[in-house]
Design a protein around this motif. Structure first.
Motif, PDB file in Angstrom:
ATOM      1  N   LYS A  57      50.139 104.976 -41.038  1.00  0.00           N
ATOM      2  CA  LYS A  57      49.403 104.845 -42.343  1.00  0.00           C
ATOM      3  C   LYS A  57      48.610 106.138 -42.820  1.00  0.00           C
ATOM      4  N   PRO A  58      48.508 106.040 -44.139  1.00  0.00           N
ATOM      5  CA  PRO A  58      47.912 107.225 -44.734  1.00  0.00           C
ATOM      6  C   PRO A  58      46.304 107.041 -44.434  1.00  0.00           C
ATOM      7  N   PRO A  59      45.788 107.998 -44.102  1.00  0.00           N
ATOM      8  CA  PRO A  59      44.218 108.106 -43.895  1.00  0.00           C
ATOM      9  C   PRO A  59      43.364 107.702 -45.103  1.00  0.00           C
ATOM     10  N   ALA A  60      42.338 107.196 -44.778  1.00  0.00           N
ATOM     11  CA  ALA A  60      41.381 106.695 -45.719  1.00  0.00           C
ATOM     12  C   ALA A  60      40.884 108.145 -46.531  1.00  0.00           C
ATOM     13  N   LYS A  61      40.602 107.919 -47.899  1.00  0.00           N
ATOM     14  CA  LYS A  61      40.076 109.002 -48.752  1.00  0.00           C
ATOM     15  C   LYS A  61      39.227 109.976 -48.319  1.00  0.00           C
ATOM     16  N   THR A  62      38.439 109.056 -47.384  1.00  0.00           N
ATOM     17  CA  THR A  62      37.028 109.739 -46.950  1.00  0.00           C
ATOM     18  C   THR A  62      37.335 110.348 -45.670  1.00  0.00           C
ATOM     19  N   TYR A  66      41.703 114.382 -45.399  1.00  0.00           N
ATOM     20  CA  TYR A  66      42.533 113.794 -46.189  1.00  0.00           C
ATOM     21  C   TYR A  66      43.431 114.553 -46.991  1.00  0.00           C
ATOM     22  N   GLU A  67      42.838 115.640 -47.702  1.00  0.00           N
ATOM     23  CA  GLU A  67      43.366 116.461 -48.936  1.00  0.00           C
ATOM     24  C   GLU A  67      44.647 117.257 -47.902  1.00  0.00           C
ATOM     25  N   GLU A  96      53.817 107.546 -57.889  1.00  0.00           N
ATOM     26  CA  GLU A  96      52.863 107.306 -56.719  1.00  0.00           C
ATOM     27  C   GLU A  96      53.577 106.579 -55.538  1.00  0.00           C
ATOM     28  N   SER A  97      53.914 107.598 -54.820  1.00  0.00           N
ATOM     29  CA  SER A  97      54.614 107.392 -53.557  1.00  0.00           C
ATOM     30  C   SER A  97      54.492 108.089 -52.152  1.00  0.00           C
ATOM     31  N   THR A  98      54.335 107.462 -51.004  1.00  0.00           N
ATOM     32  CA  THR A  98      54.189 108.035 -50.064  1.00  0.00           C
ATOM     33  C   THR A  98      55.736 108.594 -49.333  1.00  0.00           C
ATOM     34  N   VAL A  99      55.772 109.448 -48.171  1.00  0.00           N
ATOM     35  CA  VAL A  99      56.908 109.906 -47.973  1.00  0.00           C
ATOM     36  C   VAL A  99      57.664 108.616 -47.204  1.00  0.00           C
ATOM     37  N   HIS A 100      56.882 107.981 -46.686  1.00  0.00           N
ATOM     38  CA  HIS A 100      57.470 106.861 -45.806  1.00  0.00           C
ATOM     39  C   HIS A 100      58.029 105.721 -46.798  1.00  0.00           C
TER      40      HIS A 100
END
Length: 124
Positions: A57-62, A66-67, A96-100
């Motif tokens: 799962k992508p991490p939260a922006k917080t 994250y960057e 807007e896509s993730t690698v997964h």
């Protein structure tokens, strides 16, 4: 004489300049999906980015890093897009896509294709 690794040392993903030197263009003819996947995963493991493919799962922006993680995901996404034939790229490319997500779209194209091809052969 061992060097202590600097926590700020550069992530291996940043050292790749041209992924096509390592992973050939997936076109489904000259380079099959299964060999592309094997090559891609081999390099992803070597460059410590395999979790990006695996759907972590992508991490939260917080999240503190994250960057950096976003940047790495974008680079691996560029690797994927850069190793697809033009025909495949138009079917998989999304802003807007993730690698997964991209990985899963490619997988669906080939696995669905395989099913319909098998069904056609059975029918004959």
């Amino acid at each position: 004489m061992g060097h202590k690794s600097d926590p700020k040392s550069i992530h291996p993903v940043y050292t790749i300049t041209n992924i096509q030197n390592k992973v050939k263009i997936l076109d489904g003819k000259n380079v099959t999906y299964s060999s592309w996947v094997k090559l891609f995963k081999l390099h992803a493991r070597g460059y410590k980015v395999l979790p990006h493919i695996g759907g972590t799962k992508p991490p939260a922006k917080t999240y503190q890093n994250y960057e950096t993680l976003s940047e790495i995901d974008a680079i691996v996404l560029q690797w994927i897009y850069g190793t697809l034939s033009d025909d495949l790229l138009t079917r998989v490319l999304e802003l807007e896509s993730t690698v997964h997500e991209a990985w899963t779209r490619i997988q669906k194209i080939f696995l669905n294709n395989k099913g319909s091809r098998a069904a056609t052969l059975e029918h004959e």
